[in-house]
Scaffold this active site. Structure first.
Site, short mmCIF file in Angstrom:
data_model
loop_
_atom_site.label_atom_id
_atom_site.label_comp_id
_atom_site.label_asym_id
_atom_site.label_seq_id
_atom_site.Cartn_x
_atom_site.Cartn_y
_atom_site.Cartn_z
N SER A 312 1.09 -1.23 0.08
CA SER A 312 -0.08 0.01 -0.01
C SER A 312 0.65 1.04 -0.14
O SER A 312 2.10 1.38 -1.41
CB SER A 312 -1.13 -0.23 0.94
OG SER A 312 -2.12 0.55 0.72
N LYS A 337 -0.81 -4.07 -3.45
CA LYS A 337 -2.00 -3.33 -2.83
C LYS A 337 -2.10 -2.35 -3.89
O LYS A 337 -1.60 -1.29 -3.66
CB LYS A 337 -2.49 -3.35 -1.39
CG LYS A 337 -4.28 -2.53 -0.84
CD LYS A 337 -3.46 -1.34 -0.53
CE LYS A 337 -5.27 -1.34 -0.66
NZ LYS A 337 -5.66 -0.20 -0.19
N GLN A 341 -9.23 3.43 -0.18
CA GLN A 341 -9.84 3.62 1.60
C GLN A 341 -10.38 4.89 2.11
O GLN A 341 -9.04 6.16 2.39
CB GLN A 341 -10.04 2.32 1.81
CG GLN A 341 -10.47 0.81 1.47
CD GLN A 341 -8.85 0.30 0.40
OE1 GLN A 341 -8.28 0.60 1.23
NE2 GLN A 341 -8.93 -0.14 -0.53
#
Length: 493
Positions: A312, A337, A341
């Protein structure tokens, strides 16, 4: 399509949530109420305002189902559980492991995880195809010290299977008070039999940034997670190193599962030249918000260390520094990833929270690394003994046995200087001799049998070896690469 369930969680005593996510801000709902949302957040907030209530027929359908259950089910039901179950069902239908619903208690714990303070075993997990999968152990945590690795599958906890459970339930079985034991059965790639770990839960003091100066003016900054205070701490440590005359920098994001998007952008901006891209965020309408650096390049070379536990925000930093700042990536293929979000809490009004994937992020050159990860410029594997499975201490190992525990013991013996002669799992006379030598040195009964005391001693000595920076192949290669770049720069003057 293979089904993946719910979001990523910090496996902790208080069942904290977070880690493997890239949030636009901590709480979108705050910006919605103040009117301060900008860019992608503004479009999300506006879509909420214009979409209005759900279609009346759909709303009626849900209400009818709820009424029918309450009126006809043969036992009394908890209405709040039905509502939560309905929301969880909607999140299931998304088939997105990073979108999930949290009740009030879980939401509070989620916010704690962003601030970087929690207690428990200290491992990041996700749920994939009904399995609880470790994304990364947090450095220095009980899970890290015990030997839990990225990609491990947690089969059971204290004898209770986690197979097929939703992640909330699975994590509730892993959590527990400080000082209590969590006995984990782990499935690991390359190991035929499950591996047992006994982990004592503890407080995890997550210092997200640490730094030190090596010889020849090479600075090293380790980032364990991108929490809200990480940007400030990084700037402080970077300035200290620069004030000491640093000539080159290694940024270590190995086993860093990610964190807050704004924080990683702030850190990247300190290395990416003004006007160059750091990251691109693309919404469902394929509109891209481009984050352009307002900073400036550094006069010294930079190298980034990463591994399969780097996810991420760690991948955002690696991609930005590689493609826009000329940094060299060293280590292993990253996790992969590539989604963003954000959390909605104000609309519920009861403390619960919905975390939803609202976009995907792209590297400066437009690559989407989701489920693919980033390849290092220089691939470096750690020694075999870094990932050796622990020995099952229920049964003693002795001459003429042949199994995976013997193989693990042989790998350990060789790593710490006691040559077993082989590493195929067969306990021959050479292995007996190596075990006796180890036992004699460590004041154990030198009978050539690996009982629980010998196994624990073997593992303890190996852990000390692994913690020695001199044994870290990836770090050492990073230092060598920085030295070469410093030398090359000096030769031009």
């Amino acid at each position: 399509m293979l089904k993946k369930r719910t979001a990523v969680f910090l496996v902790i005593a208080a069942m904290l949530f977070g880690g493997l996510f890239t949030m636009v801000v901590s709480e979108l709902a705050n910006t919605e109420q103040t009117g301060e949302a900008q860019g992608l957040l503004a479009s999300v907030a506006e879509s909420q305002k214009t979409s209005g209530q759900a279609d009346q027929d759909e709303t009626r359908k849900l209400q009818v189902a709820l009424d029918l259950i309450e009126q006809n089910y043969y036992k009394d039901v908890d209405r709040s559980k039905l509502i939560d179950g309905a929301i969880n069902g909607m999140m299931d239908a998304l088939e997105d492991p990073y979108s999930n619903y949290m009740g009030k208690a879980a939401a509070e714990q989620f916010e704690d995880s962003i601030s970087g303070s929690f207690s428990g075993i200290g491992a990041e997990v996700s749920s994939e195809d009904g399995h609880v999968v470790v994304v990364s152990p947090i450095k220095g945590s009980p899970a890290d010290k015990a030997g839990i690795r990225a990609k491990d599958i947690i089969l059971s906890v204290n004898g209770e299977s986690l197979q097929g459970l939703d992640l909330n339930t699975a994590v509730s079985k892993i959590r527990g008070p400080k000082g209590s034991e969590a006995v984990l059965q782990i499935k690991r790639a390359g190991s035929e039999q499950p591996i047992e770990y006994v982990i004592v839960r503890d407080d995890v003091d997550l210092q997200t940034v640490s730094a030190r100066m090596e010889a020849d003016g090479i600075g090293i900054i380790e980032i364990s997670q991108f929490s809200e205070n990480t940007g400030k701490r990084f700037k402080e440590e970077l300035k200290k190193l620069e004030d000491q005359g640093m000539k080159g920098l290694i940024i270590d994001v190995r086993n860093n599962p990610g964190g807050v998007l704004s924080v990683v952008i702030d850190i990247a901006e300190q290395f990416v030249p003004k006007g160059k891209l750091i990251v691109q965020v693309e919404d469902k309408d394929q509109k891209r918000q481009k984050h352009v650096s307002g900073g400036s390049a550094k006069p010294y070379p930079v190298t980034v260390l990463m591994n399969k536990g780097s996810a991420s925000a760690s991948e955002i930093l690696a991609g930005a520094l590689q493609q826009s700042a000329g940094a060299v990536l060293i280590g292993e293929h990253s996790f992969g990833k590539g989604t963003v979000q954000t959390s909605f809490d104000k609309p519920f009004g009861d403390g619960s929270l919905l975390k939803v994937t609202i976009a995907k992020w792209l590297t400066p050159n437009g690559s989407w690394i989701h489920e693919d990860g980033i390849e290092p410029d220089i691939k470096v594997e750690q020694p075999e003994y870094f990932t050796v499975a622990p020995i099952d201490k229920k049964n003693s190992l002795k001459f003429d046995m042949n199994n995976n525990d013997v193989k693990s013991a042989q790998i350990m013996l060789e790593a710490i200087g006691f040559e077993p002669g082989r590493k195929d799992g067969y306990f021959d006379q050479t292995t007996v001799k190596a075990v006796k030598s180890f036992q004699s040195k460590h004041k154990l009964e030198a009978d050539g049998v690996i009982n629980s005391a010998t196994a624990e001693a073997l593992e303890a000595v190996l852990i000390e070896k692994i913690r020695d920076p001199k044994e870290d192949n990836q770090l050492n290669r990073g230092i060598d690469e920085i030295r070469k770049e410093i030398a090359a720069k000096a030769s031009k003057h």
